[in-house]
Design an enzyme around this catalytic site. Structure first.
Site, PDB file in Angstrom:
ATOM      1  N   ASP A 178      25.174  25.700  49.122  1.00 14.80           N
ATOM      2  CA  ASP A 178      26.470  26.259  49.524  1.00 14.80           C
ATOM      3  C   ASP A 178      26.671  26.049  51.028  1.00 14.80           C
ATOM      4  OD1 ASP A 178      28.751  28.486  49.658  1.00 14.80           O
ATOM      5  OD2 ASP A 178      28.288  28.086  47.562  1.00 14.80           O
TER       6      ASP A 178
ATOM      7  N   HIS B 190      30.980  32.010  52.810  1.00 21.70           N
ATOM      8  CA  HIS B 190      31.003  31.800  51.365  1.00 21.70           C
ATOM      9  C   HIS B 190      29.603  31.919  50.758  1.00 21.70           C
ATOM     10  CE1 HIS B 190      31.501  29.105  47.709  1.00 21.70           C
ATOM     11  NE2 HIS B 190      32.593  29.836  47.602  1.00 21.70           N
TER      12      HIS B 190
ATOM     13  N   SER C 163      33.966  30.829  42.138  1.00 22.26           N
ATOM     14  CA  SER C 163      32.695  30.792  42.873  1.00 22.26           C
ATOM     15  C   SER C 163      31.876  32.036  42.604  1.00 22.26           C
ATOM     16  CB  SER C 163      32.946  30.726  44.385  1.00 22.26           C
ATOM     17  OG  SER C 163      33.272  29.442  44.816  1.00 22.26           O
TER      18      SER C 163
END
Length: 337
Positions: A107, A140, A291
Site C-alpha cells: 500500500d 491510506h 479498500s
C-alpha cells in the site's frame, strides 16, 4: 507519476512490462531496459505504442503487458467518501496475545501509531515503508493497518510501499513486491488497490506472481467504479475480490464495483481507524471505500487462520454449506468495527 489514459485504463507511457524470455522479441523497439526483482521494464523507442506491441508479443505466446497504473481505492473520483474525515480517538488497546499469522500489506506504507508502537513487526518495516505524509491518499496504508490489527489481534504485518501519496503505483512495482514476498510468504495478503487493463484481459505478470504464493490467500478490492467491468487483480480467479456494503451492511455501497467475479463483501462506508497524526486528525479518521471493506475481509480470514490454514478458512467461509450469497457481491462478511 506520469501516466496515459487508454480507454478506462491508465498506463505508464512508453513502457512495456515483460520477463527476460521476451526481451529479444522486443529488442528492435527497445531504447533501454531496467530490471529488478525478476521484472523487466522495457523503455520503448519514441512512437512505439505499448498496447499494440503487447498484442503482437502475446500473439507469439510471450508474456507482455503495458505497465498499467494501479490506484488505491477509497472513493477516488469525488463525493463525501473521496477523502478521510476527522473522527474522535478510538478506544482500542492492543492485547498481549501473539499470533503466528502474518498479513502482507502492499500500500502507501504505515506511519507510527500507538496501536503498534510496541509491536515487533513495525520495528522491522524500515523507513522506506513509512506512509506518505502528503498527497490525496496519504494515510491510506495506515488506515488499513488499523483495520487489520483490530480484525486479527496479535497478527504481524509485513509492509511494502507500492503506492505514492496520491495512491498511485504501477504494475512493475507491484510485481516486484510480490516477488519479494516469495522468500517468506504471508498467510494473507491485502491488496487495496487495482485498476482496469487496456484490453480487459488479466494482467498476466501480476497473476503469475500471485500464483507463485501458493500458501497465501490474496484479498483485493473490487474498486470504486460502480460498474461490473473486471477490476484487477480482484477479478483474478485466484484472488478474493471484495465489494463494499453500505453502513447498514444490507446493500451495495453505490460506488462499489460488482459482478460475477466478486467473491465477498463487507462494510465499506464510514469506517473509523488509525490515521496520520496531524493537527487536523490526531491519529484517527473515518473513510469509505472498497479498500477498507477488503481489509475487514483480510482481517477476518487472518484471525481464523490462527486455528486452521488460511486456504481452509476461505473454503469454509466462501464455499461451505449454508454460506449466504448476494448476487454480484459474493459472501457477506459481517463486521462490528
Amino acid at each position: 507519476m506520469e501516466m496515459q489514459q487508454v480507454g478506462e485504463a491508465f498506463i505508464r507511457p512508453g513502457q512495456l512490462l515483460t520477463d527476460r524470455s521476451s526481451l529479444s522479441a522486443a529488442a528492435r523497439w527497445t531504447q533501454a531496459v531496467s530490471e529488478a526483482d525478476g521484472v523487466c521494464v522495457v523503455h520503448l523507442a519514441a512512437g512505439v505504442d505499448p498496447c499494440e506491441l503487447t498484442a503482437e508479443l502475446r500473439d507469439q505466446g510471450l508474456r507482455a503487458s503495458p505497465n498499467h497504473v494501479f490506484r488505491g481505492q477509497p472513493l477516488f473520483f469525488g463525493g463525501p467518501a473521496s477523502r478521510p474525515f476527522p473522527t474522535p480517538p478510538i478506544s482500542y488497546k492492543p492485547g498481549r496475545s501473539r499470533s503466528d499469522v502474518t498479513v502482507g500489506l502492499l500500500d502507501t506504507g504505515v506511519a507510527e501509531h500507538p496501536w503498534w508502537a510496541a509491536s515487533d513487526w513495525y520495528d522491522d518495516i524500515g523507513p522506506e515503508a513509512a506512509d506518505a505524509s502528503e498527497g490525496l491518499q496519504a494515510g491510506h496504508g495506515t488506515f488499513i493497518a488499523g483495520l487489520l490489527v483490530r480484525g486479527a489481534p496479535g497478527a504481524a504485518l509485513r509492509v511494502d510501499r507500492v503506492l505514492d501519496g496520491d495512491g498511485l503505483g504501477d504494475e512493475a512495482s507491484v510485481v516486484r513486491a510480490l516477488h519479494r514476498l516469495r522468500e517468506r510468504p504471508p498467510q494473507v495478503l491485502n491488496l487495496s488497490f487495482g485498476g482496469h487493463t487496456f484490453d480487459d484481459r488479466p494482467p498476466q505478470l501480476v497473476a503469475d506472481a500471485i500464483a507463485e504464493l501458493t500458501s497465501t490467500v490474496t484479498v483485493a478490492c473490487a474498486g470504486n467504479t460502480a460498474s461490473d467491468r473486471p477490476f484487477w487483480p480482484a477479478a483474478l480467479p485466484s484472488v478474493i475480490g471484495v465489494a463494499a456494503l453500505d453502513a447498514a451492511q444490507e446493500s451495495r455501497a453505490p460506488y462499489s464495483g460488482y459482478g460475477t467475479w466478486v467473491d465477498a463483501c463487507a462494510r465499506g462506508d464510514w469506517l473509523a481507524s488509525s490515521y496520520l497524526d496531524t493537527e487536523q486528525f490526531g491519529g484517527f479518521a473515518a473513510w469509505c471505500g472498497t479498500s477498507f471493506a477488503t481489509a475487514l475481509v483480510s482481517g477476518t480470514i487472518a484471525d481464523a487462520a490462527k486455528k486452521e490454514p488460511a486456504k481452509d478458512v476461505v473454503r469454509r467461509l466462501l464455499d461451505g454449506e449454508g454460506a449466504r450469497q448476494i448476487p454480484d457481491l459474493g459472501v457477506p462478511f459481517p463486521s462490528s468495527l
